[in-house]
Write a protein that holds these residues in place. Structure first.
Motif, mmCIF file in Angstrom:
data_model
loop_
_atom_site.group_PDB
_atom_site.id
_atom_site.type_symbol
_atom_site.label_atom_id
_atom_site.label_comp_id
_atom_site.label_asym_id
_atom_site.label_seq_id
_atom_site.Cartn_x
_atom_site.Cartn_y
_atom_site.Cartn_z
ATOM 1 N N PRO A 107 1.026 -0.931 -0.262
ATOM 2 C CA PRO A 107 0.137 -0.244 -0.303
ATOM 3 C C PRO A 107 0.829 1.330 0.154
ATOM 4 O O PRO A 107 1.045 1.687 0.726
ATOM 5 C CB PRO A 107 -1.028 0.028 0.842
ATOM 6 N N THR A 108 1.187 1.365 -1.248
ATOM 7 C CA THR A 108 2.130 2.563 -1.246
ATOM 8 C C THR A 108 1.902 4.014 -1.734
ATOM 9 O O THR A 108 2.650 4.760 -1.247
ATOM 10 C CB THR A 108 3.565 2.289 -1.803
ATOM 11 N N GLY A 109 0.804 3.990 -2.247
ATOM 12 C CA GLY A 109 0.185 4.878 -3.326
ATOM 13 C C GLY A 109 -0.540 5.457 -2.109
ATOM 14 O O GLY A 109 -1.101 5.538 -0.644
ATOM 15 N N GLN A 110 -0.913 6.838 -2.319
ATOM 16 C CA GLN A 110 -2.164 7.439 -1.612
ATOM 17 C C GLN A 110 -3.106 7.414 -1.503
ATOM 18 O O GLN A 110 -3.887 6.840 -2.583
ATOM 19 C CB GLN A 110 -2.597 9.392 -2.269
ATOM 20 N N TYR A 111 -3.565 7.175 0.078
ATOM 21 C CA TYR A 111 -5.385 7.055 0.203
ATOM 22 C C TYR A 111 -5.708 8.027 0.712
ATOM 23 O O TYR A 111 -5.295 8.678 2.071
ATOM 24 C CB TYR A 111 -5.052 5.650 0.589
ATOM 25 N N ASN A 160 -8.988 6.666 -5.696
ATOM 26 C CA ASN A 160 -8.325 6.684 -4.554
ATOM 27 C C ASN A 160 -6.836 6.144 -5.254
ATOM 28 O O ASN A 160 -7.595 4.624 -5.889
ATOM 29 C CB ASN A 160 -7.996 5.857 -3.392
ATOM 30 N N PRO A 161 -5.450 6.868 -5.189
ATOM 31 C CA PRO A 161 -4.862 5.568 -6.535
ATOM 32 C C PRO A 161 -3.851 4.427 -5.623
ATOM 33 O O PRO A 161 -2.777 4.173 -5.133
ATOM 34 C CB PRO A 161 -3.793 7.330 -7.013
ATOM 35 N N SER A 162 -4.359 4.029 -4.211
ATOM 36 C CA SER A 162 -4.231 3.112 -3.198
ATOM 37 C C SER A 162 -5.993 2.222 -3.033
ATOM 38 O O SER A 162 -6.815 3.228 -3.344
ATOM 39 C CB SER A 162 -3.537 3.997 -2.314
ATOM 40 N N LEU A 163 -5.022 0.825 -2.661
ATOM 41 C CA LEU A 163 -6.402 0.330 -1.954
ATOM 42 C C LEU A 163 -5.928 0.606 -0.478
ATOM 43 O O LEU A 163 -6.749 0.052 0.160
ATOM 44 C CB LEU A 163 -5.883 -1.093 -2.390
ATOM 45 N N ASN A 164 -5.128 0.931 -0.019
ATOM 46 C CA ASN A 164 -4.388 0.929 1.579
ATOM 47 C C ASN A 164 -4.547 -0.694 2.309
ATOM 48 O O ASN A 164 -5.217 -0.095 3.302
ATOM 49 C CB ASN A 164 -5.999 2.510 1.686
ATOM 50 N N ASN A 165 -4.226 -1.494 1.447
ATOM 51 C CA ASN A 165 -3.725 -2.534 2.390
ATOM 52 C C ASN A 165 -2.399 -3.329 1.182
ATOM 53 O O ASN A 165 -2.496 -2.892 0.278
ATOM 54 C CB ASN A 165 -5.340 -3.182 2.130
#
Length: 323
Positions: free
Chosen positions: A172-176, A183-188
């Motif tokens: 999870p390296t993208g911004q969230y 969002n440019p991430s899934l945050n997991n």
């Protein structure tokens, strides 16, 4: 003895397939990382015996929706229906290690993805009572979560039958932002054990490939949403006419349990599945007469889906160079 030149083409296509199964929303956004019909490629089960570098550039585009009468969990809230456009560009480098003669070969890879996405919801619900406000739109454009494969193990049963085993990780390296629709991430973190198989029938110009995988998600700590594990299966058959190939791709994503967390519980687990099928065109050539270069273009529209984005405009383009 395994034909190294022919398997180099397999490596080119294989990298594209390893990088393809993803999207810009988590199961919270009705898609998850996999896109049905994009993980299988020509020679998907082949890891070449030669110690080479392989570079791949892929583009996945999806335009999908869920009807406005159905609630969809996104971030810390839900929406009534969703329309999403996703364009994902992936730059991949894979190193095939020098493991000497034998049936086993090993590799590692790293992918840097970039995503552009727009999301529109007919209505947005928030809070425990689910108070509803008007429609909303959002967009995001940035680096996506990075993807890497620490170990890829290829086994050659024969010149025509091959298997590739891999363990792959999304970080999870993208911004969230839990308050954003896009969002440019899934945050997991997502862990993806995968097996690919290739059966070649050169006497008929035919090739059959299959890729099966499980996806295990960690909890999204920003929203307390836990995606259930997914099973994916993609199949492809191609008939070759010289450097060209024409074939059919089909794929499915099956959720293996209910999602959990406050939002998921209110939506009775939001369990989903889908099935997609469509055509593919491939072209193989050599730069300077010796450096393998492969191209692919496919269209894999959704045939049926539940609690996942339904898309008649899912396209994937790939270009891969073996050095």
């Amino acid at each position: 003895m395994i034909n190294k030149s022919r398997l180099a083409y397999g490596a080119a296509a294989w990298v594209a397939g390893m990088m393809a199964p993803l999207a810009a929303h988590a199961t919270e956004g009705a898609l998850g990382r996999p896109v049905s019909g994009t993980s299988v490629v020509a020679n998907a089960g082949v890891v070449p015996p030669a110690p080479v570098w392989i570079f791949n550039l892929s583009e996945v585009y999806l335009d999908g929706s869920i009807g406005g009468s159905r609630e969809v969990p996104i971030g810390g809230r839900t929406t009534l229906g969703i329309d999403a456009k996703i364009s994902l560009t992936l730059a991949t480098a894979m190193k095939v290690w020098n493991t000497g003669p034998g049936a086993w070969n090993f590799a590692s890879s790293f992918t840097l993805p970039y995503v552009w996405t727009t999301v529109h919801a007919n209505a947005v619900a928030s809070g425990a009572a689910g108070s509803v406000s008007g429609g909303a739109s959002d967009r995001a454009s940035n680096l996506f979560d990075i993807y890497f494969s620490p170990i890829i193990a290829g086994y050659h049963f024969s010149e025509t039958r091959h298997m590739a085993l891999s363990f792959n990780v999304w970080a999870p390296t993208g911004q969230y932002d839990k308050n954003a629709l896009a969002n440019p991430s899934l945050n997991n973190w997502t862990f993806v054990p995968q097996v690919a198989y290739t059966h070649l029938m050169p006497q008929y110009g035919l090739a059959f490939n299959a890729v099966a995988a499980f996806q295990f998600y960690t909890r999204n700590t920003a929203t307390d949403y836990q995606n259930a594990p997914l099973f994916t299966l993609d199949l492809m058959g191609v008939k070759h006419f010289g450097p060209w190939g024409l074939g059919v791709v089909m794929g499915t994503v099956q959720q293996l349990g209910d999602d959990s967390g406050p939002t998921a519980d209110r939506l009775h687990g939001f369990r989903g599945h889908d099935f997609a099928i469509g055509p593919i065109v491939t072209y193989d050539t050599k730069l300077g007469g010796k450096t393998p270069l492969s191209f692919g273009l496919r269209w894999v529209p959704t045939v049926s889906s539940r609690n996942r984005l339904d898309s008649t405009a899912t396209f994937m383009m790939t270009a891969t160079l073996v050095m």
